[in-house]
Every structure is written in structure tokens, then in C-alpha cells.
Design an enzyme around this catalytic site. Structure first.
Site, PDB file in Angstrom:
ATOM      1  N   SER A   1      99.113  25.219  52.472  1.00  0.00           N
ATOM      2  CA  SER A   1     100.345  25.672  53.424  1.00  0.00           C
ATOM      3  C   SER A   1     100.504  24.943  54.678  1.00  0.00           C
ATOM      4  O   SER A   1     101.672  24.909  54.999  1.00  0.00           O
ATOM      5  CB  SER A   1     100.050  27.222  53.627  1.00  0.00           C
ATOM      6  OG  SER A   1      99.564  27.792  52.326  1.00  0.00           O
TER       7      SER A   1
ATOM      8  N   HIS B   1     113.944  29.883  51.823  1.00  0.00           N
ATOM      9  CA  HIS B   1     112.665  28.804  52.062  1.00  0.00           C
ATOM     10  C   HIS B   1     111.486  29.455  51.148  1.00  0.00           C
ATOM     11  O   HIS B   1     110.704  28.407  50.694  1.00  0.00           O
ATOM     12  CB  HIS B   1     112.081  29.467  53.632  1.00  0.00           C
ATOM     13  CG  HIS B   1     110.797  28.980  53.698  1.00  0.00           C
ATOM     14  ND1 HIS B   1     110.365  27.666  53.864  1.00  0.00           N
ATOM     15  CD2 HIS B   1     109.657  29.861  53.963  1.00  0.00           C
ATOM     16  CE1 HIS B   1     109.184  27.562  54.047  1.00  0.00           C
ATOM     17  NE2 HIS B   1     108.534  28.725  53.889  1.00  0.00           N
ATOM     18  N   SER B   2     111.483  30.804  51.019  1.00  0.00           N
ATOM     19  CA  SER B   2     110.486  31.288  50.018  1.00  0.00           C
ATOM     20  C   SER B   2     111.098  32.812  49.515  1.00  0.00           C
ATOM     21  O   SER B   2     111.948  33.079  50.050  1.00  0.00           O
ATOM     22  CB  SER B   2     109.052  31.374  50.422  1.00  0.00           C
ATOM     23  OG  SER B   2     109.243  32.688  51.321  1.00  0.00           O
TER      24      SER B   2
END
Lengths: 357, 527
Positions: B290, B419-420
Site C-alpha cells: 500500500s 480513489h477506492s
């Protein structure tokens, strides 16, 4: 004076390091050399025995600021021994990628005080590389060498002992040698260990510690502490340069009739709790000593673990609180270094207090 | 093939300066490809002509600088709208750094491109070298000049962007690009569509609570798939996290994707990481982590290994515009240049790092401009043009390996998705901006038009493909969902190559606790 004293101590004390109880390879045909030369020998052997080994870092090409990499470029060429740009996170990141391709990446961070820019790479990347991939990938060939600790005039940024930061990170090994012979054997073991290792070298001892070191290729076991001195009244645990200080304290205590058992932890994680525990079961008392600040230092972990396993369990008990003689909770100070340090007499006083508790 | 001298001055709207994107009508003015060799005979003449007017140039450039600043304040549109340069304007013997203004100096445009011509040499005029003293200094000769001139903060003209397909999926006349066979072209399209379907269905699965997290690649399908298509399986990939299409291209199956997202016992990562943290040893695709940009220096180390082993392969690493602000990006570019290793740095400049637009990320002209500062060859490419991405990466790979050098590719694109799944991007950017990129600039439909025009694709094929992928994926998800989680023992393995004693002890204690309180623990993890 103190420096010379330390150097002599290691010279004279070499018998302690190869006591008959130790089955590790004893010195054979060893020549007396200092610690940086022992590191240098280990690096020569590492490069000689594995064509996929590389040594790099800031200024390593000309031999390094502590001379540990002297002669390597001439012998192995600039492809295998090279300078890097001045960027610790780059060195660590590059080293991880190199190691991940099946190489032995032996990276130097010039001072442990400057390892923090590489912290993320070491902690978030190297340490988790195997785990996060389900063992599809690893960077086990990575060894990061770095000089650590006091040197008498290093001030804030040439004296720190940051080992505890790395001891909090599953996936890393942290190893610190106490002498030339140990340095060579442990470094070779770290380089060949299939896990990423941070290897801190006591820079105070680079030149001062002189010991007979076998010229051949040998390794000393990781995650095995060594009892360097047998005793019955109190167990002393330390690592690196602090071992010499503890030796002195043991000698002084002996004059007062106190028998100290001295343990060199050597590998800080994963650490050899069994050896320390067995010793404390015998002596009933424990003192831990390191140069790093006392609060949150690795001595705290040892103290807590031993308190857990040795406090009134199995019919044995700690007969006194665990003593910690460590650096102060200040930045490492220049002028005040003699006050900051966990010196022989601080240790000696704590030995007496603990034994007489 | 030479893509080097092709020049297309697209006045495409791009949101890195201001937000006029949707307001702007697109204009395109393509230039035919320019060939350096046809120019050379003119150069000497131009030297003398322009040298005689150098003093004038300098005065003019200061004026232009002043003007440029005023113009700049009017916004990006004006800067982008400078008229396309004429043939003559393309060559100027003044080194670009001597001119402190905006677009008055067309050489900037030229010098950006000259790296592409491998033999490009110093631009300093011969006469100046005679007139002024020159010092040997590490890195080469440096000329002393009597004037105090500051290097401009910007090269003036934004670096142009290589493109092959126009918005209608037509190849721009005169564009040079790497030929793509029908087979490869169709696999590229198939994988782009698969990626779209995957994103839609996994996103839904997350919304239904079946997986915990997801990240889509919508809008960046061409970057994902076309860049992968231009590589070989021996090239080592160090991904960020928005490049699952690379893995797809290499043969990661939908079942393998699903297993990872569900963290089941067949997930290679043993359920230890969040969804989308794929990795495959078999496919030379390092496991996603990540933290942003940490993988970039790894690629440099891996490339060094490839170089030492004399492999015919390179390392490739992907990252976003936000990643270029991280120290690891800078460290990696510098290391790569110094060590001369075969690595491709692929920047997906999609305009947004979560909610931070590029205007709040950097003041440079994107990522591409920074390559030169580090001594890297660089190219900017239209990230929504699959053929341009394919051609640029193909050429970058050739150069990287042949010349053992790092190459920086910046693809201009747009993160059409959030983004997510933890993000709602309409909170910080206008919906019509997203819509514009999702529809008018969609890389997949643009590429589809091209393959249709080639007679390789039709509506029937399209619906069959989509329906097949959908079916296969739904099946994979069902299977992945039913599968057991990895066993408890795997919690303790792989921290080291062998389980150390403290972890054995902790496992023993944990198992005792589980016996005492079995209800505290998820039943799907076999103990």
C-alpha cells in the site's frame, strides 16, 4: 584513556570470548586484528564465495569512512562494490530490489544516526516482503550494515543506538557483535541468512578492539546468546560495545565477592530468551545494560519478558527487581557524554544494590 | 520504426492547471512528422542567421518573459493555445536555459524531443564557445557568460504529448507507431474490456459487503493493458496498485483475482493483505504494497540485477502523479540514472491523488519534465490512447535494454473512478469533469473504433465478449467466496523463513485462548 582501556580489555579478555563451554569454532591460526579489519575480511569472503553478492553505500568505493570496505573495489570491481548517491532511502530501496532478485545485497548506511530516511523501506518493505507475498517473494539476501553507538566525541548525530526501533519490527533480524572475532562470524551469518538483517557495528571498537580472528570462512549462529562469563549471583545482559563495560564491572564486582554471569545477546530479534531465562533461574537476579535511552529500549523488553517467566514460577523467583543501566532519556549529548553513558561504576553500583536487595 | 520526431500538438484539455476541462472545446492541429535529417542542411544557415540576432533575442525574451507571466495568470487555456510552431521556429541555437521566458523560445519544444534522437548533441552555438571561456567541470564543459541569467522556473511551453489515435480512434496522419498484429490488438481489447467488467463487478461486490475493499482502474485501461502488451514476461514489474491490467495481460486468471480479493486459502498472499494487493511470482509481478512509491527504488535494484546477469529484460515500475512527490521517486530516478540500469518508470498522471489535484501536488510540468533533471530520457504520452502507450513503452523498452538506461514515461490520463471504495470523489471534483473523461475520453471505446475500422471487431463480438467475461467472473466470485480462509497456522509463517520460538509460543497461547473463547473468532478461518 577510556578508549585505550576498552581496547586493551578486549585484547586481554579474548579468552572469555572463547571459553571452553562454547562449542562454536574456536580461533585457529588467528591473527590479532581490529574490528574494522574483521568486517573487511568478512566482506571479502562474502564476495569471494558468492558471485551474486554486492557491497554498496555512501563512500564504500574508496574503502569507506571507517575503512571497512578497503580493497574490495580493487579485488571485485566496481560492478560489485560501488558508491551510491547520498540517499539512505534510495540505498535501502535499491538493496531490497537487488535482494529480491536472488542476490546478496550488503548495503552500508554510513552512520546508524542516518538510517531514519531508510526507515520506511526497512520497516514497511524489507520486513514485510516475504509475509505480504505469502512467501512468493523475499528479500532475505539483504543485510544492512551500520556503525552505531558512542565514540567519545560524536554528539547527537554520530553516536546513536537505534536498535530498539528495529526490534519492534517482525520480519527483521537485528544483530550486534561485541568483538572482531564475533563481528566476522556474525556478519557472514547475517549475509547468508535468508532474512533481512540490520547489523549494527560498534564504531567505538572499530580500531580499539583487537582480537585473534581466524582467517578462514566461519559463521556464528544467529538468535543464540553467548554466556561469556559464568557466575552465580546476578545475570548481566548486554550487546555490542557495552559488553566491555560489563566485563569491567564483573571484574570489579568479583573483588567484592560478587559472582556475575555475563551474557552477550548478539541477536536482538528474534532473541534468545531461553539462555537468559536459564541464567536468571540460576542467579535469581538480572541487570540489563545498553547505550540507547532507557525508556522503550530493548532492555525494557528483556526485563518484562524475564519478569513474566521468572517471577515466582516453577519454584524459582527473582530475588530483586530487574535493573536497567542504560543511556539517559536525552538526545545523545556531546559535552555530557561521560554523564549520559551507562558506565562501569553505574553498572557496578546497580550490581551491588541488586545483590543486596 | 522511429517515433522520435513525430510531433502532434494537441490542445487537449487536461486538468492539471485549472479546471476548465469540460468547458474547453477540443481543437487539434496535427503536424506531419518531422524528420531531423531533412533539417540538417538548414542548420548552419540558421545558426548564423539567428546568432546575429542573439542580442535581440535576449531583449525579446525578457519582454516575452514579462508577457508570459501576465499570460500565465490568465490561466492554462491561453498557454495551451499558443499557435503551433512553424518549421523555422523549431530550431533555435540558444540553449533553452538561456532564455527566461515562456513560449518565446520554441527550442524548448524541440529540446524535449531531441533525446528521442539518440545522437542529439549539445545545442550551444560554436561561435559562443569561441567567444566565452569554457571550464571543464565534472559532468562536462561549462561555458562562462557575462550576463546574469536565471534558469526559468518552467520551460514555457508545456511538454507535448505523443498520440497516435485521435478522439475518434483514427490514426493521426503521419503518426509513427509500432505495428500491432490483429491477434495482439484483439487480446489488448479483450483485456481492457475484461478489466472494465472486473471493476464493475468487484466494485458491486464490495458495495454488497462481500469483499472489504476495492480499487478500480476505470479510465486507465489503455495504460494498464497497452503498456503490459509492449513488455515481455521476462520484464519484472513493480506495480503500485492501479495496474491489475498488467497482471491480467500476463495471464492472471479471474479466479486468481477473485481469490485474492476474498482472501481465501488459494490467495497467494494467504489472506494477509487487503483486496487488490495482487502478486505473482510466476508472472514476474511483485506483490502490491500500500505505501506510495516504495516500489520505485526496488525496480532500480532489480534492474541492476538484470544488467549484471546480462538478461534481455528490464524492470518496469508504475506509480501515480502523487507518487512523484515521495522521496522514493526522486531517489529511484537518481539512482537509476547514475547506475545506468534498464528500468522504465511509468507515471500514470491521472490528475488526482485521492482528493489532491496535481495543481496542489507539484509546480513542474507533470512528471516528464523531471526526467531530464535527473539525466533520464523521457516521453509524455496520451494515456488514453492504447496505440500511443503501446508504441512508447515498446520503444522505451528497446532503448532501456539496448542502451542499459532508465526511461521515464508519463501517461496523461484521468482517474475516472473514485480513489477506492472508501472514497467519494464527487465531494472534491465536479461530476461533469468525471463524466467528460468517462465518455468523451474513454480509452476503451476510442481503441474499439480503431479495431472496428480495421474490420477486426463488431457488435456481436462485443456482446459475446462482455457476456462471457461476466459469466466467468461471477462464477469465479462464487467459487472464491465459498472457499475456506487460509488456516490459522499461516498467521505465523513467512514472518521469517522459519517460525522463531517466540511465534511458536504465541501460537500456542492463542490456540488456548481460542479454545476458551471460540465465539470471539471468525468461524471461516480453520483452526
Amino acid at each position: 584513556m577510556a578508549l585505550r582501556g576498552l581496547g586493551r580489555r578486549i585484547s586481554i579478555g579474548k579468552r572469555c570470548f572463547s571459553s571452553a563451554s562454547e562449542v562454536e569454532k574456536p580461533p585457529r591460526d588467528g591473527k590479532p586484528i581490529n574490528l574494522f579489519s574483521a568486517i573487511n575480511q568478512a566482506l571479502h569472503i562474502a564476495l569471494e564465495t558468492d558471485p551474486r553478492a554486492y557491497v554498496f553505500g555512501e563512500d564504500v568505493g574508496f574503502g569507506g569512512v571507517f575503512r571497512c570496505t578497503t580493497g574490495l573495489t580493487d579485488r571485485f570491481g566496481r560492478n560489485r562494490v560501488f558508491n551510491t548517491p547520498l540517499c539512505e532511502q534510495g540505498i535501502a530501496g535499491f538493496a531490497i530490489g537487488l535482494a529480491a532478485m536472488g542476490n546478496r545485497a550488503i548495503a552500508e548506511i554510513q552512520f546508524a544516526d542516518y538510517i531514519y530516511p531508510a526507515f520506511d523501506q526497512i520497516v514497511n518493505e524489507a520486513a514485510k516482503f516475504r509475509y505480504r507475498s505469502g512467501n512468493q517473494f523475499n528479500c532475505g539476501g539483504l543485510t544492512i550494515r551500520s556503525p552505531y553507538g558512542a565514540v567519545g566525541h560524536g554528539g547527537h548525530y554520530h553516536s546513536q543506538s537505534p536498535e530498539a526501533f528495529f526490534c519492534h519490527v517482525p520480519g527483521l533480524k537485528v544483530v550486534i557483535p561485541r568483538s572482531p572475532q564475533q563481528a566476522k562470524g556474525l556478519l557472514l551469518a547475517c549475509i547468508r541468512d535468508p532474512n533481512p538483517v540490520v547489523f549494527f557495528e560498534p564504531k567505538w571498537l572499530y580500531r580499539l578492539a583487537v582480537e585473534e580472528v581466524p582467517e578462514h570462512d566461519y559463521m556464528l549462529p544467529l538468535s543464540q546468546a553467548e554466556v561469556t562469563r559464568q557466575g552465580s549471583d546476578i545475570t548481566l545482559v548486554g550487546w555490542g560495545a557495552q559488553l566491555s563495560v560489563l566485563e569491567h564491572a564483573c571484574d570489579e564486582a568479583a573483588k567484592d565477592g560478587i559472582s556475575c554471569e555475563l551474557i552477550d545477546l548478539r541477536t536482538l530479534i528474534p532473541w534468545d530468551k531461553e539462555t537468559v531465562e536459564a541464567s536468571v533461574r540460576k542467579t535469581g537476579r538480572l541487570l540489563v545494560s545498553h547505550e540507547a535511552p532507557v525508556t522503550g529500549g530493548f532492555g525494557a523488553e528483556i526485563s518484562a519478558s524475564i519478569a513474566e517467566c521468572c517471577f515466582l514460577r516453577h519454584g524459582l523467583q527473582l530475588e530483586a527487581p530487574v535493573a536497567r543501566i542504560c543511556g539517559l532519556d536525552t538526545p545523545f549529548p556531546l559535552v555530557y557524554e561521560p554523564f549520559y553513558m551507562p558506565t562501569k561504576n553505574k553498572v557496578l553500583d546497580a550490581i551491588k544494590t541488586t545483590v543486596n536487595y | 520504426m522511429s517515433i522520435s520526431l513525430f510531433m502532434s500538438i494537441s490542445l487537449a484539455t487536461y486538468p492539471s492547471i485549472g479546471h476548465q476541462t469540460k468547458a474547453n472545446k477540443e481543437r487539434q492541429s496535427e503536424k506531419p512528422p518531422l524528420d531531423l535529417s531533412s533539417f540538417l542542411p538548414h542548420l548552419l544557415d540558421l545558426f548564423s542567421l539567428l546568432h546575429s540576432t542573439m542580442g535581440l533575442w535576449f531583449v525579446r525574451s525578457r519582454l516575452a518573459h514579462h508577457l508570459g507571466q501576465k499570460m500565465a495568470s490568465l490561466g492554462a487555456l491561453q498557454r495551451r493555445s499558443w499557435p503551433s510552431v512553424s518549421f523555422l521556429q523549431l530550431w533555435n541555437p540558444l540553449p533553452s536555459e538561456l532564455v527566461g521566458g515562456f513560449s518565446s523560445n520554441p527550442i524548448n519544444r524541440w529540446s524535449d524531443q531531441r533525446f528521442a534522437s539518440v545522437k542529439a548533441e549539445s545545442a550551444a552555438p560554436v561561435d559562443d564557445r569561441c567567444r566565452y571561456q569554457v571550464m571543464d567541470f565534472p559532468g562536462g564543459k561549462v561555458m562562462f557568460i557575462p550576463e546574469m541569467r536565471f534558469l526559468a522556473e518552467s520551460p514555457g511551453e508545456r511538454i507535448s504529448c505523443y498520440r497516435v489515435l485521435d478522439d475518434d480512434g483514427q490514426t493521426i496522419s503521419g503518426s509513427s507507431f509500432q505495428e500491432v498484429s490483429k491477434e495482439i490488438a484483439l487480446k489488448m481489447y479483450g483485456d481492457m474490456v475484461t478489466l472494465q467488467v472486473m471493476d464493475t463487478i468487484f466494485y458491486e461486490a464490495q458495495r454488497q459487503g462481500r469483499i472489504s475493499f476495492y480499487v478500480t482502474s476505470i479510465g486507465e485501461e489503455a495504460i494498464n493493458v497497452a503498456s503490459a502488451a509492449a513488455l515481455t514476461i521476462d520484464d519484472i514489474v513493480f506495480p503500485q496498485y492501479r495496474e491489475p491490467g498488467v497482471l491480467l495481460w500476463r495471464g492472471f486468471t479471474l479466479q486468481e483475482f477473485a481469490n485474492q480479493c476474498f482472501g481465501n486459502k488459494s490467495d497467494y498472499g494467504k489472506g494477509r493483505q487487503m483486496p487488490i494487493h495482487y502478486g505473482s511470482n510466476r508472472l514476474n509481478y511483485f506483490t502490491v504494497s500500500s505505501p506510495i512509491a516504495t516500489q520505485i527504488p526496488h525496480a532500480v535494484g532489480a534492474a541492476y540485477s538484470l544488467k549484471m546477469d546480462k538478461k534481455h529484460a528490464c524492470a518496469v515500475t508504475y506509480f501515480g502523479d502523487g507518487g512523484t512527490s515521495e522521496g522514493d521517486f526522486h531517489a529511484a530516478l537518481n539512482f537509476a540514472a547514475v547506475m545506468e540500469v534498464p528500468v522504465i518508470f511509468f507515471c500514470r498522471n491521472n490528475g488526482w491523488a485521492i482528493s489532491t489535484p496535481t495543481t496542489e501536488q507539484f509546480r513542474s510540468d507533470g512528471a516528464v519534465i523531471r526526467g531530464q533533471a535527473y539525466g533520464l530520457r523521457s516521453i509524455r504520452v496520451d494515456g488514453n490512447d492504447a496505440l500511443a502507450v503501446y508504441s512508447a513503452v515498446h520503444e522505451a523498452r528497446e532503448m532501456a535494454i539496448r542502451e542499459s538506461r532508465p526511461i521515464l514515461v508519463e501517461a496523461l490520463t484521468y482517474r475516472v473512478g473514485h480513489h477506492s471504495t472508501s472514497d467519494d470523489s464527487t465531494k472534491y471534483r465536479p461530476v461533469d469533469e468525471i463524466e467528460h473523461w468517462r465518455t468523451a475520453r474513454d480509452p476503451v471505446s476510442r481503441y474499439r473504433k480503431w479495431i472496428e475500422r480495421n474490420g477486426w471487431w463488431c457488435d456481436d463480438a462485443e456482446s459475446e465478449l462482455r457476456s462471457n467475461v461476466r459469466k466467468e467472473l461471477l462464477h469465479a466470485i462464487q467459487a472464491a467466496e465459498k472457499m475456506d480462509k487460509p488456516p490459522l497456522a499461516e498467521l505465523f509463517t513467512d514472518v521469517y523463513d522459519q517460525v522463531p520460538s517466540n511465534l511458536h509460543e504465541q501460537e500456542r497461547l492463542l490456540r488456548e485462548t481460542i479454545k476458551q473463547h471460540p465465539g470471539d473468532y471468525p468461524p471461516e478461518v480453520p483452526v
